[in-house]
Motif scaffolding. Structure first.
Motif, PDB file in Angstrom:
ATOM      1  N   TRP A 119      -1.437  -9.801 -36.059  1.00 44.55           N
ATOM      2  CA  TRP A 119      -2.276 -10.936 -35.678  1.00 44.55           C
ATOM      3  C   TRP A 119      -3.288 -11.116 -36.790  1.00 44.55           C
ATOM      4  O   TRP A 119      -4.082 -10.224 -37.073  1.00 44.55           O
ATOM      5  CB  TRP A 119      -2.957 -10.633 -34.356  1.00 44.55           C
ATOM      6  N   LEU A 120      -3.277 -12.278 -37.451  1.00 47.47           N
ATOM      7  CA  LEU A 120      -4.184 -12.581 -38.550  1.00 47.47           C
ATOM      8  C   LEU A 120      -5.115 -13.707 -38.145  1.00 47.47           C
ATOM      9  O   LEU A 120      -4.669 -14.834 -37.904  1.00 47.47           O
ATOM     10  CB  LEU A 120      -3.387 -12.983 -39.805  1.00 47.47           C
ATOM     11  N   ARG A 121      -6.399 -13.396 -38.052  1.00 47.54           N
ATOM     12  CA  ARG A 121      -7.408 -14.432 -37.804  1.00 47.54           C
ATOM     13  C   ARG A 121      -7.815 -14.990 -39.164  1.00 47.54           C
ATOM     14  O   ARG A 121      -8.143 -14.241 -40.070  1.00 47.54           O
ATOM     15  CB  ARG A 121      -8.614 -13.833 -37.093  1.00 47.54           C
ATOM     16  N   HIS A 122      -7.797 -16.311 -39.289  1.00 45.68           N
ATOM     17  CA  HIS A 122      -8.047 -16.944 -40.582  1.00 45.68           C
ATOM     18  C   HIS A 122      -9.505 -16.835 -41.013  1.00 45.68           C
ATOM     19  O   HIS A 122      -9.799 -16.951 -42.206  1.00 45.68           O
ATOM     20  CB  HIS A 122      -7.610 -18.400 -40.554  1.00 45.68           C
ATOM     21  N   HIS A 123     -10.380 -16.659 -40.106  1.00 39.82           N
ATOM     22  CA  HIS A 123     -11.790 -16.415 -40.424  1.00 39.82           C
ATOM     23  C   HIS A 123     -12.393 -15.650 -39.254  1.00 39.82           C
ATOM     24  O   HIS A 123     -11.809 -15.604 -38.164  1.00 39.82           O
ATOM     25  CB  HIS A 123     -12.562 -17.713 -40.688  1.00 39.82           C
ATOM     26  N   ILE A 124     -13.527 -15.039 -39.490  1.00 39.89           N
ATOM     27  CA  ILE A 124     -14.224 -14.370 -38.401  1.00 39.89           C
ATOM     28  C   ILE A 124     -15.581 -15.032 -38.243  1.00 39.89           C
ATOM     29  O   ILE A 124     -16.231 -15.390 -39.220  1.00 39.89           O
ATOM     30  CB  ILE A 124     -14.323 -12.842 -38.616  1.00 39.89           C
TER      31      ILE A 124
ATOM     32  N   LYS B  33      -3.026 -15.883 -48.517  1.00 41.22           N
ATOM     33  CA  LYS B  33      -2.513 -17.256 -48.417  1.00 41.22           C
ATOM     34  C   LYS B  33      -3.468 -18.178 -47.673  1.00 41.22           C
ATOM     35  O   LYS B  33      -3.425 -19.390 -47.861  1.00 41.22           O
ATOM     36  CB  LYS B  33      -1.144 -17.271 -47.729  1.00 41.22           C
ATOM     37  N   VAL B  34      -4.306 -17.610 -46.796  1.00 44.15           N
ATOM     38  CA  VAL B  34      -5.276 -18.439 -46.060  1.00 44.15           C
ATOM     39  C   VAL B  34      -6.687 -18.240 -46.632  1.00 44.15           C
ATOM     40  O   VAL B  34      -7.670 -18.472 -45.967  1.00 44.15           O
ATOM     41  CB  VAL B  34      -5.224 -18.199 -44.530  1.00 44.15           C
ATOM     42  N   TRP B  35      -6.743 -17.792 -47.872  1.00 46.12           N
ATOM     43  CA  TRP B  35      -7.969 -17.725 -48.669  1.00 46.12           C
ATOM     44  C   TRP B  35      -8.979 -16.702 -48.191  1.00 46.12           C
ATOM     45  O   TRP B  35     -10.186 -16.869 -48.384  1.00 46.12           O
ATOM     46  CB  TRP B  35      -8.608 -19.098 -48.804  1.00 46.12           C
ATOM     47  N   ILE B  36      -8.516 -15.634 -47.583  1.00 48.48           N
ATOM     48  CA  ILE B  36      -9.430 -14.548 -47.232  1.00 48.48           C
ATOM     49  C   ILE B  36      -9.596 -13.686 -48.482  1.00 48.48           C
ATOM     50  O   ILE B  36      -8.621 -13.223 -49.055  1.00 48.48           O
ATOM     51  CB  ILE B  36      -8.890 -13.712 -46.052  1.00 48.48           C
ATOM     52  N   GLU B  37     -10.853 -13.512 -48.899  1.00 45.31           N
ATOM     53  CA  GLU B  37     -11.133 -12.728 -50.110  1.00 45.31           C
ATOM     54  C   GLU B  37     -11.513 -11.287 -49.788  1.00 45.31           C
ATOM     55  O   GLU B  37     -11.229 -10.380 -50.553  1.00 45.31           O
ATOM     56  CB  GLU B  37     -12.255 -13.385 -50.911  1.00 45.31           C
ATOM     57  N   LYS B  38     -12.171 -11.103 -48.672  1.00 50.11           N
ATOM     58  CA  LYS B  38     -12.613  -9.779 -48.250  1.00 50.11           C
ATOM     59  C   LYS B  38     -12.275  -9.659 -46.768  1.00 50.11           C
ATOM     60  O   LYS B  38     -12.828 -10.377 -45.940  1.00 50.11           O
ATOM     61  CB  LYS B  38     -14.106  -9.596 -48.498  1.00 50.11           C
TER      62      LYS B  38
ATOM     63  N   MET C  98     -15.916   3.540 -33.347  1.00 49.30           N
ATOM     64  CA  MET C  98     -15.036   2.779 -34.229  1.00 49.30           C
ATOM     65  C   MET C  98     -15.310   3.112 -35.692  1.00 49.30           C
ATOM     66  O   MET C  98     -16.406   3.531 -36.046  1.00 49.30           O
ATOM     67  CB  MET C  98     -15.289   1.269 -34.050  1.00 49.30           C
ATOM     68  N   ARG C  99     -14.295   2.871 -36.514  1.00 50.12           N
ATOM     69  CA  ARG C  99     -14.434   2.898 -37.970  1.00 50.12           C
ATOM     70  C   ARG C  99     -14.332   1.449 -38.437  1.00 50.12           C
ATOM     71  O   ARG C  99     -13.414   0.728 -38.039  1.00 50.12           O
ATOM     72  CB  ARG C  99     -13.316   3.707 -38.624  1.00 50.12           C
ATOM     73  N   ARG C 100     -15.238   1.059 -39.295  1.00 52.94           N
ATOM     74  CA  ARG C 100     -15.299  -0.319 -39.775  1.00 52.94           C
ATOM     75  C   ARG C 100     -14.974  -0.322 -41.273  1.00 52.94           C
ATOM     76  O   ARG C 100     -15.648   0.336 -42.052  1.00 52.94           O
ATOM     77  CB  ARG C 100     -16.702  -0.846 -39.499  1.00 52.94           C
ATOM     78  N   TYR C 101     -13.918  -1.066 -41.656  1.00 56.35           N
ATOM     79  CA  TYR C 101     -13.423  -1.087 -43.034  1.00 56.35           C
ATOM     80  C   TYR C 101     -13.450  -2.512 -43.594  1.00 56.35           C
ATOM     81  O   TYR C 101     -13.329  -3.490 -42.863  1.00 56.35           O
ATOM     82  CB  TYR C 101     -11.955  -0.642 -43.095  1.00 56.35           C
ATOM     83  N   TRP C 102     -13.512  -2.570 -44.923  1.00 54.47           N
ATOM     84  CA  TRP C 102     -13.323  -3.813 -45.687  1.00 54.47           C
ATOM     85  C   TRP C 102     -12.221  -3.566 -46.698  1.00 54.47           C
ATOM     86  O   TRP C 102     -12.121  -2.493 -47.277  1.00 54.47           O
ATOM     87  CB  TRP C 102     -14.602  -4.221 -46.397  1.00 54.47           C
ATOM     88  N   ILE C 103     -11.401  -4.597 -46.925  1.00 57.94           N
ATOM     89  CA  ILE C 103     -10.382  -4.543 -47.970  1.00 57.94           C
ATOM     90  C   ILE C 103     -10.594  -5.755 -48.872  1.00 57.94           C
ATOM     91  O   ILE C 103     -10.525  -6.898 -48.405  1.00 57.94           O
ATOM     92  CB  ILE C 103      -8.952  -4.553 -47.385  1.00 57.94           C
ATOM     93  N   ASN C 104     -10.864  -5.520 -50.143  1.00 57.24           N
ATOM     94  CA  ASN C 104     -11.026  -6.598 -51.110  1.00 57.24           C
ATOM     95  C   ASN C 104      -9.649  -7.115 -51.515  1.00 57.24           C
ATOM     96  O   ASN C 104      -8.786  -6.338 -51.903  1.00 57.24           O
ATOM     97  CB  ASN C 104     -11.796  -6.126 -52.346  1.00 57.24           C
ATOM     98  N   LEU C 105      -9.462  -8.431 -51.433  1.00 54.07           N
ATOM     99  CA  LEU C 105      -8.166  -9.017 -51.727  1.00 54.07           C
ATOM    100  C   LEU C 105      -8.151  -9.773 -53.055  1.00 54.07           C
ATOM    101  O   LEU C 105      -7.133 -10.364 -53.415  1.00 54.07           O
ATOM    102  CB  LEU C 105      -7.751  -9.965 -50.601  1.00 54.07           C
ATOM    103  N   LEU C 106      -9.232  -9.786 -53.769  1.00 53.40           N
ATOM    104  CA  LEU C 106      -9.280 -10.481 -55.066  1.00 53.40           C
ATOM    105  C   LEU C 106      -8.632  -9.672 -56.150  1.00 53.40           C
ATOM    106  O   LEU C 106      -8.643  -8.498 -56.194  1.00 53.40           O
ATOM    107  CB  LEU C 106     -10.731 -10.780 -55.449  1.00 53.40           C
TER     108      LEU C 106
END
Length: 170
Positions: free
Chosen positions: A79-84, A123-128, A162-170
């Motif tokens: 499930w991919l949310r295009h923005h949060i 593809k939906v312009w998520i950078e981070k 919870m563990r909270r992560y970020w993944i850089n996509l640039l």
């Protein structure tokens, strides 16, 4: 070879099979667990078109992961949310949620699914990309970290650590 596909009517019997595998003790993303496959498809279409069926759910893409080498068998979902909409320490959302059907767990499918999901996110312009998992879900934490997840912090949501992560996509 694995790929993400958009759910359609042809996958109904596999969806029903997966539903029968799922134990009530497992966490279940509510969008995938509907009274019928037709209702699931209807909600998936609404989300993909940006129809806000629930105020807390933004435009989203729902996919099944299939193994083409095994007659396009559904391994489960992404499930991919295009923005949060918001992120803070009291209430937060995420960009990607995924799961593997119980009979297929422990076979590295989640790692591949998230890897392919990150391509869809670009593809939906998520950078981070923001993603989280329960603190005691070591397997999911490893999947996220293998795919470039950087642990931001530990926190609690609705009484769950919870563990909270970020993944850089640039």
């Amino acid at each position: 070879m694995f790929k993400l596909i958009t759910p359609d009517k042809s996958y109904q019997s596999q969806w029903e099979e997966i539903m029968s595998e799922w134990d009530d003790s497992d966490k279940r993303p509510r969008i995938f667990f509907q009274e019928s496959y037709d209702l699931f498809l209807e909600k998936a279409l609404q989300l993909s078109q940006g129809d806000n069926i629930e105020k807390s759910i933004p435009k989203s893409s729902l996919f099944f992961l299939v193994n083409e080498a095994d007659s396009a068998r559904i391994l489960w979902f992404l499930w991919l949310r295009h923005h949060i909409e918001f992120i803070n320490d009291k209430k937060f959302s995420w960009h990607i949620g995924y799961g593997v059907r119980p009979s297929e767990r422990g076979k590295w499918y989640a790692t591949e699914m998230l890897k392919i999901g990150l391509i869809e996110a670009q593809k939906v312009w998520i950078e981070k990309l923001f993603i989280s998992c329960d603190d005691d879900n070591i397997a999911s934490a490893k999947v996220i970290e293998i795919n470039g997840g950087i642990l931001e912090k530990y926190m609690e949501k609705d009484g769950v650590k919870m563990r909270r992560y970020w993944i850089n996509l640039l």
